[in-house]
Write a protein that holds these residues in place. Sequence first.
Motif, mmCIF file in Angstrom:
data_model
loop_
_atom_site.group_PDB
_atom_site.id
_atom_site.type_symbol
_atom_site.label_atom_id
_atom_site.label_comp_id
_atom_site.label_asym_id
_atom_site.label_seq_id
_atom_site.Cartn_x
_atom_site.Cartn_y
_atom_site.Cartn_z
ATOM 1 N N HIS A 213 0.831 -1.198 0.000
ATOM 2 C CA HIS A 213 0.000 0.000 0.000
ATOM 3 C C HIS A 213 0.878 1.265 0.000
ATOM 4 O O HIS A 213 0.635 2.209 -0.761
ATOM 5 C CB HIS A 213 -0.916 -0.023 1.226
ATOM 6 C CG HIS A 213 -1.773 1.177 1.366
ATOM 7 N ND1 HIS A 213 -2.898 1.368 0.618
ATOM 8 C CD2 HIS A 213 -1.652 2.268 2.163
ATOM 9 C CE1 HIS A 213 -3.447 2.518 0.939
ATOM 10 N NE2 HIS A 213 -2.704 3.091 1.881
ATOM 11 N N VAL A 214 1.909 1.249 0.822
ATOM 12 C CA VAL A 214 2.814 2.398 0.925
ATOM 13 C C VAL A 214 3.612 2.538 -0.383
ATOM 14 O O VAL A 214 3.804 3.635 -0.909
ATOM 15 C CB VAL A 214 3.764 2.228 2.138
ATOM 16 C CG1 VAL A 214 4.756 3.377 2.221
ATOM 17 C CG2 VAL A 214 2.955 2.116 3.430
ATOM 18 N N HIS A 215 4.040 1.406 -0.912
ATOM 19 C CA HIS A 215 4.773 1.386 -2.184
ATOM 20 C C HIS A 215 3.935 2.025 -3.293
ATOM 21 O O HIS A 215 4.403 2.882 -4.041
ATOM 22 C CB HIS A 215 5.124 -0.070 -2.526
ATOM 23 C CG HIS A 215 5.773 -0.253 -3.860
ATOM 24 N ND1 HIS A 215 5.061 -0.372 -5.028
ATOM 25 C CD2 HIS A 215 7.084 -0.299 -4.215
ATOM 26 C CE1 HIS A 215 5.900 -0.500 -6.043
ATOM 27 N NE2 HIS A 215 7.130 -0.463 -5.577
ATOM 28 N N GLU A 216 2.666 1.628 -3.361
ATOM 29 C CA GLU A 216 1.789 2.129 -4.417
ATOM 30 C C GLU A 216 1.577 3.641 -4.293
ATOM 31 O O GLU A 216 1.589 4.375 -5.290
ATOM 32 C CB GLU A 216 0.444 1.393 -4.362
ATOM 33 C CG GLU A 216 -0.394 1.644 -5.588
ATOM 34 C CD GLU A 216 -1.771 1.018 -5.507
ATOM 35 O OE1 GLU A 216 -2.129 0.417 -4.447
ATOM 36 O OE2 GLU A 216 -2.507 1.136 -6.496
ATOM 37 N N GLU A 217 1.407 4.092 -3.057
ATOM 38 C CA GLU A 217 1.182 5.521 -2.825
ATOM 39 C C GLU A 217 2.394 6.337 -3.298
ATOM 40 O O GLU A 217 2.244 7.350 -3.987
ATOM 41 C CB GLU A 217 0.906 5.755 -1.332
ATOM 42 C CG GLU A 217 0.668 7.198 -0.931
ATOM 43 C CD GLU A 217 -0.656 7.771 -1.434
ATOM 44 O OE1 GLU A 217 -1.613 6.992 -1.606
ATOM 45 O OE2 GLU A 217 -0.721 9.010 -1.660
ATOM 46 N N ILE A 218 3.584 5.897 -2.946
ATOM 47 C CA ILE A 218 4.790 6.637 -3.350
ATOM 48 C C ILE A 218 4.957 6.568 -4.872
ATOM 49 O O ILE A 218 5.261 7.567 -5.533
ATOM 50 C CB ILE A 218 6.043 6.085 -2.626
ATOM 51 C CG1 ILE A 218 5.914 6.294 -1.108
ATOM 52 C CG2 ILE A 218 7.324 6.748 -3.151
ATOM 53 C CD1 ILE A 218 7.035 5.684 -0.279
ATOM 54 N N LEU A 219 4.735 5.373 -5.440
ATOM 55 C CA LEU A 219 4.855 5.197 -6.893
ATOM 56 C C LEU A 219 3.895 6.138 -7.636
ATOM 57 O O LEU A 219 4.283 6.821 -8.586
ATOM 58 C CB LEU A 219 4.553 3.737 -7.256
ATOM 59 C CG LEU A 219 5.005 3.254 -8.625
ATOM 60 C CD1 LEU A 219 6.529 3.257 -8.705
ATOM 61 C CD2 LEU A 219 4.486 1.841 -8.887
ATOM 62 N N ASN A 220 2.656 6.198 -7.164
ATOM 63 C CA ASN A 220 1.671 7.071 -7.806
ATOM 64 C C ASN A 220 2.088 8.528 -7.715
ATOM 65 O O ASN A 220 2.030 9.268 -8.695
ATOM 66 C CB ASN A 220 0.291 6.888 -7.165
ATOM 67 C CG ASN A 220 -0.336 5.569 -7.584
ATOM 68 O OD1 ASN A 220 0.054 4.978 -8.596
ATOM 69 N ND2 ASN A 220 -1.292 5.091 -6.795
ATOM 70 N N ARG A 221 2.524 8.941 -6.534
ATOM 71 C CA ARG A 221 2.901 10.350 -6.358
ATOM 72 C C ARG A 221 4.092 10.719 -7.237
ATOM 73 O O ARG A 221 4.199 11.851 -7.717
ATOM 74 C CB ARG A 221 3.240 10.633 -4.900
ATOM 75 C CG ARG A 221 2.023 10.600 -3.975
ATOM 76 C CD ARG A 221 2.438 11.075 -2.610
ATOM 77 N NE ARG A 221 1.372 10.938 -1.629
ATOM 78 C CZ ARG A 221 1.294 11.687 -0.532
ATOM 79 N NH1 ARG A 221 2.203 12.608 -0.283
ATOM 80 N NH2 ARG A 221 0.307 11.507 0.327
ATOM 81 N N CYS A 222 5.022 9.792 -7.434
ATOM 82 C CA CYS A 222 6.239 10.096 -8.193
ATOM 83 C C CYS A 222 6.045 9.965 -9.702
ATOM 84 O O CYS A 222 6.920 10.359 -10.473
ATOM 85 C CB CYS A 222 7.390 9.199 -7.745
ATOM 86 S SG CYS A 222 8.006 9.636 -6.113
ATOM 87 N N ASN A 223 4.935 9.387 -10.129
ATOM 88 C CA ASN A 223 4.735 9.166 -11.560
ATOM 89 C C ASN A 223 3.538 9.925 -12.115
ATOM 90 O O ASN A 223 3.037 9.599 -13.183
ATOM 91 C CB ASN A 223 4.590 7.659 -11.834
ATOM 92 C CG ASN A 223 5.909 6.932 -11.694
ATOM 93 O OD1 ASN A 223 6.709 6.882 -12.616
ATOM 94 N ND2 ASN A 223 6.152 6.390 -10.519
ATOM 95 N N GLU A 224 3.072 10.905 -11.368
ATOM 96 C CA GLU A 224 1.900 11.658 -11.843
ATOM 97 C C GLU A 224 2.252 12.586 -12.987
ATOM 98 O O GLU A 224 3.377 13.051 -13.065
ATOM 99 C CB GLU A 224 1.309 12.466 -10.686
ATOM 100 C CG GLU A 224 0.125 11.718 -10.095
ATOM 101 C CD GLU A 224 -0.312 12.283 -8.752
ATOM 102 O OE1 GLU A 224 0.099 13.408 -8.405
ATOM 103 O OE2 GLU A 224 -1.049 11.566 -8.060
#
Length: 262
Positions: free
Chosen positions: A251-262
């Motif tokens: 869950h934490v991985h996905e959140e960071i990935l989403n924020r960094c790839n927007e």
Amino acid sequence: MDWTAIKDRAISFISEAAHRLYDPAIRKLDIETKEDADDLVTENDFAVQRFLTKKIKEAFPGHFVVGEEGEHEERIPEHTVTWFIDPIDGTTNYVHQYMNFAISIGIYFEGEGKVGVIYDVIADEMFTAVKGEGAYLNGKKLLPRRKVNFSQAIIGFNARWLVGRARPGTKEVFAGIVRDVRATRSYGSASLELAYIAAGRLDAYVNMRLSPWDYAGAAVLIAETGAECTPLFRGDQLFMESCTVLAGEKHVHEEILNRCNE
Ligand code: 2AM
Ligand code: CA
Ligand code: CA
Ligand code: CA
């Protein structure tokens, strides 16, 4: 292939190699710098690499070794068991702090991580994993990672690198991440910080540039506890020369990935 038996050999090679790192009196011998004035290497990095390579080649003549302090010109042959070794991960800690450094081994076959062994020499913590068999710390099974709320996450990164090597926009995104999580940590040894995700001590770890030997072993541990290890930017690929790395509880991985790839 009996990966459990190979894992046991890796543990014994590492345990033997660790002996030359136990004596703080010899740790500051022959410090050299590599790419820049803060990128250190000692005679013991080379000595441990030589020792491990010799042991691996004697026990498994057909296996291939890729190590930080070795020669890299050769391409990894296909259909060959490959050992990614980092003789000292956290050399700056080894030189300055004499804690938080590790010997790391990741064993791969046909592109798949089969075995991971990471040994924190001073804490005497041996992290091990065989694909499909779970991950262990000093012989005790590590529990599967359960969902962590982002606001309660503890994330690890090297602040100096995050600032110095960020892509455009990443610094601002990370300022937001730092604000939104519970706490940040920096231990200075990527393999240990990644192993800590498997052990539940960190919920994510980010690095702007790592080489395969930094994360090969830990990636096996991470997979065995149901966490994720990927590049930070979509479209990048792990196991290229050097790569961004983002690992964490799903869950934490996905959140960071989403924020960094927007
Ligand atoms: P090393 O000690 O084996 O070089 C420090 O934040 C972490 O990043 C350590 O695990 C360190 O591994 C790794 N690292 C990878 N490339 C590095 C570099 N060029 N300079 C310093 N640390 C590096
Ligand atoms: Ca290094
Ligand atoms: Ca390293
Ligand atoms: Ca190293």
